[in-house]
Scaffold this motif. Sequence first.
Motif, mmCIF file in Angstrom:
data_model
loop_
_atom_site.group_PDB
_atom_site.id
_atom_site.type_symbol
_atom_site.label_atom_id
_atom_site.label_comp_id
_atom_site.label_asym_id
_atom_site.label_seq_id
_atom_site.Cartn_x
_atom_site.Cartn_y
_atom_site.Cartn_z
ATOM 1 N N TYR A 1 -15.049 3.368 5.208
ATOM 2 C CA TYR A 1 -13.710 2.919 4.807
ATOM 3 C C TYR A 1 -13.754 1.654 3.959
ATOM 4 N N MET A 2 -14.975 1.164 3.698
ATOM 5 C CA MET A 2 -15.110 -0.070 2.935
ATOM 6 C C MET A 2 -14.492 0.088 1.540
ATOM 7 N N MET A 3 -14.595 1.307 1.006
ATOM 8 C CA MET A 3 -14.133 1.523 -0.373
ATOM 9 C C MET A 3 -12.622 1.325 -0.553
ATOM 10 N N ILE A 4 -11.860 1.446 0.537
ATOM 11 C CA ILE A 4 -10.395 1.352 0.380
ATOM 12 C C ILE A 4 -9.873 -0.051 0.681
ATOM 13 N N SER A 5 -10.730 -0.914 1.236
ATOM 14 C CA SER A 5 -10.243 -2.218 1.720
ATOM 15 C C SER A 5 -9.447 -2.980 0.671
ATOM 16 N N LYS A 6 -10.063 -3.149 -0.499
ATOM 17 C CA LYS A 6 -9.428 -3.988 -1.512
ATOM 18 C C LYS A 6 -8.081 -3.393 -1.951
ATOM 19 N N ARG A 7 -8.079 -2.095 -2.176
ATOM 20 C CA ARG A 7 -6.862 -1.424 -2.638
ATOM 21 C C ARG A 7 -5.776 -1.487 -1.561
ATOM 22 N N ALA A 8 -6.168 -1.257 -0.315
ATOM 23 C CA ALA A 8 -5.183 -1.250 0.772
ATOM 24 C C ALA A 8 -4.627 -2.654 1.011
ATOM 25 N N ILE A 9 -5.484 -3.650 0.970
ATOM 26 C CA ILE A 9 -5.005 -5.018 1.197
ATOM 27 C C ILE A 9 -4.090 -5.443 0.048
ATOM 28 N N PHE A 10 -4.440 -5.067 -1.177
ATOM 29 C CA PHE A 10 -3.530 -5.368 -2.285
ATOM 30 C C PHE A 10 -2.201 -4.630 -2.083
ATOM 31 N N GLY A 11 -2.290 -3.395 -1.638
ATOM 32 C CA GLY A 11 -1.071 -2.622 -1.343
ATOM 33 C C GLY A 11 -0.231 -3.307 -0.277
ATOM 34 N N SER A 12 -0.899 -3.869 0.727
ATOM 35 C CA SER A 12 -0.133 -4.533 1.790
ATOM 36 C C SER A 12 0.591 -5.759 1.252
ATOM 37 N N ILE A 13 0.005 -6.409 0.254
ATOM 38 C CA ILE A 13 0.655 -7.587 -0.330
ATOM 39 C C ILE A 13 1.879 -7.172 -1.158
ATOM 40 N N VAL A 14 1.729 -6.151 -1.992
ATOM 41 C CA VAL A 14 2.872 -5.780 -2.845
ATOM 42 C C VAL A 14 4.005 -5.158 -2.026
ATOM 43 N N THR A 15 3.662 -4.425 -0.970
ATOM 44 C CA THR A 15 4.741 -3.821 -0.176
ATOM 45 C C THR A 15 5.537 -4.878 0.568
ATOM 46 N N ILE A 16 4.844 -5.881 1.113
ATOM 47 C CA ILE A 16 5.623 -6.906 1.839
ATOM 48 C C ILE A 16 6.415 -7.762 0.858
ATOM 49 N N LEU A 17 5.890 -7.970 -0.337
ATOM 50 C CA LEU A 17 6.667 -8.720 -1.335
ATOM 51 C C LEU A 17 7.927 -7.942 -1.720
ATOM 52 N N ALA A 18 7.786 -6.618 -1.851
ATOM 53 C CA ALA A 18 8.962 -5.788 -2.152
ATOM 54 C C ALA A 18 9.956 -5.878 -0.995
ATOM 55 N N GLY A 19 9.442 -5.876 0.236
ATOM 56 C CA GLY A 19 10.322 -6.002 1.401
ATOM 57 C C GLY A 19 11.070 -7.319 1.388
ATOM 58 N N PHE A 20 10.360 -8.406 1.078
ATOM 59 C CA PHE A 20 11.012 -9.720 1.016
ATOM 60 C C PHE A 20 12.067 -9.747 -0.096
ATOM 61 N N ALA A 21 11.757 -9.081 -1.218
ATOM 62 C CA ALA A 21 12.713 -9.063 -2.336
ATOM 63 C C ALA A 21 14.004 -8.369 -1.913
ATOM 64 N N VAL A 22 13.882 -7.322 -1.122
ATOM 65 C CA VAL A 22 15.077 -6.587 -0.681
ATOM 66 C C VAL A 22 15.846 -7.384 0.363
ATOM 67 N N ILE A 23 15.142 -7.931 1.347
ATOM 68 C CA ILE A 23 15.843 -8.624 2.449
ATOM 69 C C ILE A 23 16.515 -9.899 1.945
#
Lengths: 187, 400
Positions: free
Chosen positions: B101-123
């Motif tokens: 699962y090492m190959m997905i770490s960077k992409r998933a962690i970046f995804g976690s950052i953009v999704t929470i930023l989108a959440g903050f933008a909405v709230i």
Amino acid sequence: MARYGMALDYKNCINCKACEVACKEENGILMGADKHRIWVGTGEIEGEYPLLSIASNTFYPSQCQHCDDAPCQEVCPTNATYYDENSIVRVDPEKCILCSYCMNACPYDARYVDDRTVTVDKCNFCTDTRLDRGEVTTACQATCPTKVRIFGDLDDPESEISQVLRERESKTLKAHLGTNPKLFYLL
Amino acid sequence: MNIKDIKEFVATIPYNKVSIKDLLAFEKTPRNMLLAVLIVAFLAMFVIGVAIYLKHGHHAYGVTREHPWGLLIAVYIFFVVSSTGLCIVGSLGDVFGFKDYMMISKRAIFGSIVTILAGFAVIAFEIGHPVTMLIYNVLTPGFTSAIWWMGTLYGMYLTFMIIEFVFLLKNDMKMAKYFGLTGLLVGLSAHSNLGSVFGFLNARPISNGVYYPTYFILTAFITGIYLAFIMYGFRYKLKFPENATKMLVNLGKIQGLLLSILIFFVTWKMLTDVYGGMPNRAEVGVHIFESWTFWAEVILAIFIPLFIILKDMGRNVLGMFWASMSGMVGIMFMRYNLVHDTQLKPLQMLKKTEYQLTPEWVHYLPSSTEVMISLGGLGLCLAMYYVGTKVFNLDADEHH
């Protein structure tokens, strides 16, 4: 320091809604069906003519219950909802962020949004108005023609409310939730 | 560590310099063009929706005194659940050391950052006074409030995720592991607290209790796996290389287990709600059971993906890409249902004929402004992710 509460001899209520009008007038509550601190609930008369149940024809004046353990206070993220020195549950509009959590958490539907401050508002026993002027009654109490409401200090054994609660049975609303309301419905 | 070290540390973060021209230089296939048009349209909707909100406030929304939380709360939860889920998936490799699962770490962690930023933008456009929130969250914190804990922990979580991502970019796996583990623990706490926002409501028997704080963690993991399939589907244009296939097949099998557990969760929640006989809970349970949005959630988020997984024992990676699309739509229904169902039952308070007949159920319909801001949040998320794929190398480095 007092511990203010209210007893309601609700069976005397005639649904004139003078209390609602007085509250709006005294506290400058905006017009509109959703904008109310207090209200009178009315039930449909049960039964079919001529066998109507007179006992069911009761009106229920209500408002914020000023709970001793208020869920609205516990859930407030900025402590905008607080107990003042007289145990009245109040909202500080400076701190309110309008997350509406308190509106969701209040079991009594006692809160609404004031469009002027864009914050949550609720009954505060006329603290900003009448109590600040040194009066000892709330607007809803003073105007009631059938003397439904008795407002006073629950910690003062000589107060009218303490006396009436000693002499008469009463109930609180949704008592099972453990909120310990300071509004008492006299039976 | 002095300022010079910090400056040097920041200056050596690997990234690609991209211009607007680079961003527009994508392959002009019909699929890409459709996505590009959708993202631009969603961003335009966000701007329009926010403009309407700034002019009219909450009157632009469908929320009422009886139903104070609406679609934007659901969308916020949708995004932060996605973030927590991606954090869990990303942690499998760099925190827990599972090499596949090492190959997905960077992409998933970046995804976690953009999704929470989108959440903050909405709230930010649902909370009436977000700036006041930032000030008084610190000056007069409400420690008994689940919202306070949730918000504060999510703020910390975002910080840890960004630091972890930087270390992943720098290929400093040791530091990435420390910050990743801390971020994961803080994120799980934050997310559990988000569930407790509903769990603490003693006015709402349908939500009260331990169910949501635990169920949120489970559904976060499920959401993270759906998003892993979707991100990899786009990354490899549905032609998955061998190592990606191996990882996705494993993730598919884990997803099969998680969905099966979720079925137990949902089944027993419904059965205890409906047959437990608790006043104000049983009748709400029946109402939920009869609502189409509940079945949309169950069919799209659980049944379809589980069927695809079980049919080929998780080996149908392409099928799982499409099932994950279905899953994410179902997860959106799941969040909407959670928020709406909590507020279904009028609190009554004897207001039987006060001003108007109290409805048997509280109704709510999202306004067009709420829909525009919600889709705008999705547009922001996709746009940030797209820019990220250009600016950063989100694939695993060679030595992995």
